[in-house]
Design an enzyme around this catalytic site. Structure first.
Site, short mmCIF file in Angstrom:
data_model
loop_
_atom_site.label_atom_id
_atom_site.label_comp_id
_atom_site.label_asym_id
_atom_site.label_seq_id
_atom_site.Cartn_x
_atom_site.Cartn_y
_atom_site.Cartn_z
N ARG A 105 46.56 34.69 35.72
CA ARG A 105 46.90 35.94 35.04
C ARG A 105 48.38 36.18 35.15
O ARG A 105 48.92 36.25 36.24
CB ARG A 105 46.20 37.11 35.75
CG ARG A 105 45.05 37.65 35.03
CD ARG A 105 44.48 38.91 35.58
NE ARG A 105 45.03 39.53 36.77
CZ ARG A 105 44.70 40.74 37.16
NH1 ARG A 105 43.84 41.45 36.44
NH2 ARG A 105 45.18 41.25 38.26
N THR A 109 51.88 40.85 31.90
CA THR A 109 51.08 41.14 30.69
C THR A 109 49.59 41.19 31.00
O THR A 109 48.82 41.69 30.19
CB THR A 109 51.30 40.04 29.64
OG1 THR A 109 50.79 38.80 30.18
CG2 THR A 109 52.78 39.87 29.31
N ASP A 201 43.02 40.17 46.23
CA ASP A 201 43.16 38.98 45.39
C ASP A 201 42.21 37.90 45.92
O ASP A 201 42.37 37.40 47.04
CB ASP A 201 44.61 38.49 45.44
CG ASP A 201 44.84 37.35 44.47
OD1 ASP A 201 45.60 37.54 43.50
OD2 ASP A 201 44.25 36.26 44.66
N ASP A 204 43.74 34.45 46.91
CA ASP A 204 44.50 34.53 48.16
C ASP A 204 43.58 34.65 49.37
O ASP A 204 43.85 34.07 50.43
CB ASP A 204 45.45 35.74 48.14
CG ASP A 204 46.68 35.49 47.28
OD1 ASP A 204 47.01 34.31 47.05
OD2 ASP A 204 47.30 36.46 46.85
C1 PRP Z 1 41.93 36.16 39.34
C2 PRP Z 1 40.43 35.96 39.31
C3 PRP Z 1 40.15 35.88 37.84
C4 PRP Z 1 41.15 36.83 37.27
C5 PRP Z 1 40.44 38.12 36.93
O1 PRP Z 1 42.58 34.96 39.14
O2 PRP Z 1 40.01 34.83 40.01
O3 PRP Z 1 40.32 34.59 37.29
O4 PRP Z 1 42.14 37.07 38.28
O5 PRP Z 1 41.28 39.00 36.28
P1 PRP Z 1 41.09 39.38 34.74
O6 PRP Z 1 39.65 39.70 34.56
O7 PRP Z 1 41.98 40.60 34.62
O8 PRP Z 1 41.57 38.25 33.89
P2 PRP Z 1 44.16 34.80 39.26
O9 PRP Z 1 44.81 34.96 37.92
O10 PRP Z 1 44.67 35.68 40.37
O11 PRP Z 1 44.34 33.29 39.62
P3 PRP Z 1 43.87 32.44 40.90
O12 PRP Z 1 42.37 32.32 40.84
O13 PRP Z 1 44.56 31.15 40.68
O14 PRP Z 1 44.33 33.15 42.15
N1 URA Z 2 41.92 39.28 40.43
C1 URA Z 2 41.65 39.39 41.75
O1 URA Z 2 41.66 38.39 42.48
N2 URA Z 2 41.38 40.61 42.23
C2 URA Z 2 41.36 41.71 41.47
O2 URA Z 2 41.08 42.81 41.99
C3 URA Z 2 41.64 41.57 40.10
C4 URA Z 2 41.91 40.34 39.60
#
Ligand code: PRP
Ligand code: URA
Length: 210
Positions: A105, A109, A201, A204
């Site tokens: 994400r 944006t 997150d 993380d």
């Molecule tokens: C997180 C999560 C989803 C997304 C959800 O991923 O694992 O993929 O955010 O958010 P959304 O519904 O608003 O799109 P992130 O982009 O943090 O990536 P990661 O899994 O690599 O940490």
């Molecule tokens: N992605 C995450 O990992 N946590 C949130 O709360 C939203 C998006």
């Protein structure tokens, strides 16, 4: 809301999720709990897999016994946090295929940016179960499902751990044909697109990167 997503309210899942949410939960504990919950969610998402009967012989006599039939399954992990759900699901369905959609994400944006895509060639003949612990704005899962449909996927389900009401609405509006499953529907999103009360997150917390 409940007509747009299946809420899996099993007490074991709810208890384990509470342990995961706690900010003092260790990385190892978080990962293990997510694995255990994912096995329980896999049980629910496969509830309507079709069965047929075959003849077998027990030590006592012959019988017509139920076995899985029809389309085979493919789990599709939205990287990277989706991988936290994979092993627990594969424990239950060890011969399932696995696809990966790499998305992150953009923090400004909140749009999903793709960096990887690999799924089985015969994805169109399989039930694709897309997995990601977090359904926040839904931009990531909508992008993943768009991409999978372009690659030929025809039947999909989505499994997450936590959903925001905004994300449930957005996913249902974009892909009403995709049944979604979650362990909890939280209150709302904050100004940065994080789920409240949420668990922070997910990536993380699974990988200990913050
Ligand atoms: C997180 C999560 C989803 C997304 C959800 O991923 O694992 O993929 O955010 O958010 P959304 O519904 O608003 O799109 P992130 O982009 O943090 O990536 P990661 O899994 O690599 O940490
Ligand atoms: N992605 C995450 O990992 N946590 C949130 O709360 C939203 C998006």
């Amino acid at each position: 809301m409940k007509d747009k997503i299946h809420w899996v309210d099993h007490p074991l899942i709810q208890h384990k999720l509470t342990l995961m949410r706690r900010k003092d939960q260790s990385t190892a504990g978080f990962r293990q709990l997510l694995r255990e919950i994912s096995t329980l969610l896999a049980y629910e998402v496969t509830r309507d897999l079709p069965l047929t009967r075959v003849e077998i012989e027990t030590p006592m006599q012959k019988m017509q016994a139920p076995v899985l039939t029809g389309k085979k399954l493919c789990f599709v992990s939205i990287l990277r946090a989706g991988n936290g759900l994979l092993d627990g699901m594969l424990d239950l369905l060890p011969s399932a295929r696995v696809g990966h959609v790499g998305l992150y994400r953009d923090p400004d944006t909140l749009q999903a940016v793709e960096y990887y895509f690999k799924v089985p060639q015969d994805i169109g003949e399989r039930l694709a179960v897309v997995v990601d612990p977090m359904l926040a704005t839904a931009n990531s899962v909508i992008a993943a499902i768009d991409r999978l449909k372009n690659a030929g996927a025809r039947q999909m389900k989505f499994v997450c751990l936590l959903a925001a009401p905004e994300g449930v609405d957005a996913l249902h509006a974009a892909h009403p044909d995709v049944e979604a499953y979650t362990a909890a529907i939280d209150d709302r999103l904050d100004d940065h697109g994080y789920i409240l009360p949420g668990l922070g997150d997910a990536g993380d917390r699974i990988y200990g990167t913050r």
